[in-house]
Design a protein around this motif. Structure first.
Motif, PDB file in Angstrom:
ATOM      1  N   LEU A  79       0.824  -1.201   0.000  1.00 13.04           N
ATOM      2  CA  LEU A  79       0.000   0.000   0.000  1.00 13.04           C
ATOM      3  C   LEU A  79       0.861   1.255   0.000  1.00 13.04           C
ATOM      4  CD1 LEU A  79      -2.855   1.117   0.002  1.00 13.04           C
ATOM      5  CD2 LEU A  79      -2.805   1.076   2.503  1.00 13.04           C
ATOM      6  N   ALA A  80       2.008   1.216   0.676  1.00 13.26           N
ATOM      7  CA  ALA A  80       2.906   2.370   0.675  1.00 13.26           C
ATOM      8  C   ALA A  80       3.413   2.663  -0.733  1.00 13.26           C
ATOM      9  CB  ALA A  80       4.076   2.123   1.624  1.00 13.26           C
ATOM     10  N   VAL A  81       3.760   1.623  -1.480  1.00 10.58           N
ATOM     11  CA  VAL A  81       4.227   1.816  -2.853  1.00 10.58           C
ATOM     12  C   VAL A  81       3.101   2.359  -3.729  1.00 10.58           C
ATOM     13  CG1 VAL A  81       5.219   0.689  -4.873  1.00 10.58           C
ATOM     14  CG2 VAL A  81       5.960   0.017  -2.584  1.00 10.58           C
ATOM     15  N   ILE A  82       1.898   1.806  -3.564  1.00 11.60           N
ATOM     16  CA  ILE A  82       0.743   2.310  -4.321  1.00 11.60           C
ATOM     17  C   ILE A  82       0.505   3.782  -3.999  1.00 11.60           C
ATOM     18  CG2 ILE A  82      -1.768   2.122  -4.559  1.00 11.60           C
ATOM     19  CD1 ILE A  82      -1.432  -0.916  -4.104  1.00 11.60           C
ATOM     20  N   ALA A  83       0.567   4.134  -2.712  1.00 16.70           N
ATOM     21  CA  ALA A  83       0.341   5.518  -2.306  1.00 16.70           C
ATOM     22  C   ALA A  83       1.400   6.455  -2.880  1.00 16.70           C
ATOM     23  CB  ALA A  83       0.325   5.615  -0.781  1.00 16.70           C
ATOM     24  N   GLU A  84       2.650   6.003  -2.922  1.00 17.51           N
ATOM     25  CA  GLU A  84       3.707   6.838  -3.499  1.00 17.51           C
ATOM     26  C   GLU A  84       3.455   7.064  -4.987  1.00 17.51           C
ATOM     27  OE1 GLU A  84       7.468   8.994  -3.123  1.00 17.51           O
ATOM     28  OE2 GLU A  84       5.820   8.408  -1.795  1.00 17.51           O
ATOM     29  N   GLY A  85       2.959   6.047  -5.679  1.00 18.08           N
ATOM     30  CA  GLY A  85       2.608   6.217  -7.085  1.00 18.08           C
ATOM     31  C   GLY A  85       1.482   7.213  -7.283  1.00 18.08           C
ATOM     32  N   ILE A  86       0.476   7.149  -6.418  1.00 16.85           N
ATOM     33  CA  ILE A  86      -0.623   8.128  -6.466  1.00 16.85           C
ATOM     34  C   ILE A  86      -0.071   9.527  -6.240  1.00 16.85           C
ATOM     35  CG2 ILE A  86      -2.721   8.892  -5.300  1.00 16.85           C
ATOM     36  CD1 ILE A  86      -3.203   5.903  -4.601  1.00 16.85           C
ATOM     37  N   HIS A  87       0.795   9.659  -5.235  1.00 21.76           N
ATOM     38  CA  HIS A  87       1.399  10.949  -4.910  1.00 21.76           C
ATOM     39  C   HIS A  87       2.221  11.483  -6.088  1.00 21.76           C
ATOM     40  CE1 HIS A  87       3.395  14.069  -2.660  1.00 21.76           C
ATOM     41  NE2 HIS A  87       4.570  13.488  -2.773  1.00 21.76           N
ATOM     42  N   ALA A  88       2.970  10.601  -6.739  1.00 21.87           N
ATOM     43  CA  ALA A  88       3.786  11.028  -7.874  1.00 21.87           C
ATOM     44  C   ALA A  88       2.918  11.533  -9.021  1.00 21.87           C
ATOM     45  CB  ALA A  88       4.668   9.864  -8.341  1.00 21.87           C
ATOM     46  N   ARG A  89       1.829  10.836  -9.325  1.00 19.97           N
ATOM     47  CA  ARG A  89       0.936  11.292 -10.399  1.00 19.97           C
ATOM     48  C   ARG A  89       0.282  12.609 -10.030  1.00 19.97           C
ATOM     49  NH1 ARG A  89      -0.359   5.806 -10.572  1.00 19.97           N
ATOM     50  NH2 ARG A  89      -2.392   6.092  -9.587  1.00 19.97           N
ATOM     51  N   HIS A  90      -0.062  12.776  -8.757  1.00 18.80           N
ATOM     52  CA  HIS A  90      -0.690  14.021  -8.317  1.00 18.80           C
ATOM     53  C   HIS A  90       0.287  15.182  -8.465  1.00 18.80           C
ATOM     54  CE1 HIS A  90      -3.323  16.716  -6.235  1.00 18.80           C
ATOM     55  NE2 HIS A  90      -2.496  16.874  -5.220  1.00 18.80           N
ATOM     56  N   ARG A  91       1.532  14.977  -8.075  1.00 18.93           N
ATOM     57  CA  ARG A  91       2.539  16.027  -8.220  1.00 18.93           C
ATOM     58  C   ARG A  91       2.748  16.415  -9.670  1.00 18.93           C
ATOM     59  NH1 ARG A  91       7.907  15.399  -4.679  1.00 18.93           N
ATOM     60  NH2 ARG A  91       8.592  16.286  -6.664  1.00 18.93           N
ATOM     61  N   ALA A  92       2.570  15.443 -10.571  1.00 21.90           N
ATOM     62  CA  ALA A  92       2.765  15.698 -11.997  1.00 21.90           C
ATOM     63  C   ALA A  92       1.512  16.271 -12.666  1.00 21.90           C
ATOM     64  CB  ALA A  92       3.185  14.406 -12.695  1.00 21.90           C
ATOM     65  N   GLY A  93       0.468  16.504 -11.879  1.00 25.51           N
ATOM     66  CA  GLY A  93      -0.765  17.048 -12.438  1.00 25.51           C
ATOM     67  C   GLY A  93      -1.554  16.055 -13.248  1.00 25.51           C
ATOM     68  N   GLN A  94      -1.409  14.764 -12.944  1.00 26.21           N
ATOM     69  CA  GLN A  94      -2.068  13.729 -13.727  1.00 26.21           C
ATOM     70  C   GLN A  94      -3.181  13.034 -12.963  1.00 26.21           C
ATOM     71  OE1 GLN A  94       1.504  11.551 -14.449  1.00 26.21           O
ATOM     72  NE2 GLN A  94       1.978  12.633 -16.346  1.00 26.21           N
ATOM     73  N   SER A  95      -3.651  13.651 -11.877  1.00 21.34           N
ATOM     74  CA  SER A  95      -4.752  13.072 -11.105  1.00 21.34           C
ATOM     75  C   SER A  95      -6.082  13.525 -11.681  1.00 21.34           C
ATOM     76  CB  SER A  95      -4.669  13.509  -9.637  1.00 21.34           C
ATOM     77  OG  SER A  95      -3.454  13.098  -9.060  1.00 21.34           O
ATOM     78  N   VAL A  96      -7.067  12.672 -11.563  1.00 22.34           N
ATOM     79  CA  VAL A  96      -8.438  13.007 -11.955  1.00 22.34           C
ATOM     80  C   VAL A  96      -9.308  12.871 -10.716  1.00 22.34           C
ATOM     81  CG1 VAL A  96     -10.389  12.440 -13.436  1.00 22.34           C
ATOM     82  CG2 VAL A  96      -8.056  12.171 -14.299  1.00 22.34           C
TER      83      VAL A  96
END
Length: 345
Positions: A305-322
């Protein structure tokens, strides 16, 4: 699949993030015989995992899934994989949506996508707005469906060649450590520490079964009588050690995961939900499996879950979250790692 949509598709031609509506309309005309010519699309939820949309022509309802925007980690977000699993489970007693069509051609929407039937019913996504359900009956059903899934013989439902269950735990540890390297936005020495402890503590595998890979309350749709109408989000399904599913379910029962989910934590928002230990006890009784090494499987769940969360965080920082609710995900990662370390002292 079901859920409450997050936004409504506007007039014809207005863009919808992640979906070219005109291209999708043309595809439906060619591939789905019951389609009647016009499409309305609503984003159900997006950004944390695959993007999910409710689609209707005014008469029929479907759910479309496609990978998230931006860079993807290898083996994750495989919508074709989950489609294959749901198609295999369709004739069994494990409840899943009816599969409709799988498109592997990225020329249509820019990425592969799948379409399945819409299943009516609420999803316990937010603890602040629980529907009127008997939570103990629902939790019993949640565990019983997991036991039922793990009791299936993959070869008997056409999934005998779905993967190699031998060595599953070792591959999981290598895969999630490798994915951390691909998505990490900072250095965390505790990641290496937890990974090393997991490697040293790896037990003999408890068995081999079809595992969901992300089994939790908001990947189920409620039916009448607090039963489960459908289990969804099979993108991480595999043949492997069934206790990995149980370990991760118990991780999700912990309120420390709330920032990753972006909503109020469901089990702690209602006094009727049983404790995680009760879920584990029910699973042990119904499945007959030995839970002596359960702490390892829970620690593996925290790591994953920590790895999944870091991936979510990385996409959010890159402006790729929906969607919304991503601001606290990155800050939760060290706490998830710490929870795993606390189990392997």
């Amino acid at each position: 699949m079901g859920d409450r949509p997050a936004g409504v598709q506007g007039p014809r031609g207005r863009p919808m993030t992640g979906v070219d509506v005109d291209a999708l309309r043309g595809y439906f005309e060619r591939e789905i015989p019951e389609f009647r010519g016009e499409l309305a699309i609503e984003l159900i939820h997006g950004g944390r995992s695959n993007l999910t949309y409710a689609v209707t022509d005014g008469t029929h309802r479907w759910v479309l899934r496609r990978p998230p925007l931006g860079h993807l980690t290898p083996t994750a977000h495989d919508v074709g994989r989950e489609f294959r699993v749901m198609a295999a489970l369709g004739p069994t007693d494990v409840p899943v949506p009816r599969t409709v069509v799988s498109c592997e051609d990225p020329a249509v929407l820019g990425a592969p996508f799948t379409v399945v039937s819409h299943v009516d019913g609420p999803v316990l996504r937010d603890g602040a707005s629980l529907p009127e359900i008997d939570v103990r009956r629902y939790t019993t059903a949640l565990v019983d469906e997991l036991v039922k899934l793990h009791a299936l013989v993959p070869a008997e439902i056409g999934l005998g060649a779905f993967g190699r269950p031998e060595g599953f735990l070792g591959r999981q540890l290598r895969r999630w450590r490798g994915q951390w390297d691909r998505v990490a936005t900072r250095e965390l020495s505790t990641v290496d520490e937890l990974h090393e402890r997991l490697v040293k503590a790896t037990p003999p595998e408890s068995g081999a079964a079809l595992v969901h890979g992300d089994y939790r309350w908001d990947n189920t749709i409620l039916g009448t009588g607090s039963r489960i109408a459908a289990i969804v989000d099979w993108e991480m399904a595999a043949l492997g050690d069934p206790l990995t599913d149980l370990g991760l379910l118990l991780v999700y029962w912990d309120p420390r995961v709330a920032p990753v989910l972006g909503v109020r934590h469901v089990p702690t928002a209602h006094p009727g939900f049983p404790a995680a230990a009760d879920l584990a006890g029910q699973y042990a009784r119904r499945s007959g499996r030995d839970l002596t090494e359960l702490a390892f499987y829970q620690a593996l769940g925290w790591f994953k879950l920590a790895v999944i969360a870091e991936g979510i965080h990385a996409r959010h920082r890159a402006g790729q979250s929906v969607g919304t609710g991503f601001d606290d995900v990155g800050g939760a990662v060290p706490h998830l790692i710490g929870a795993g370390l606390g189990l392997l002292t």
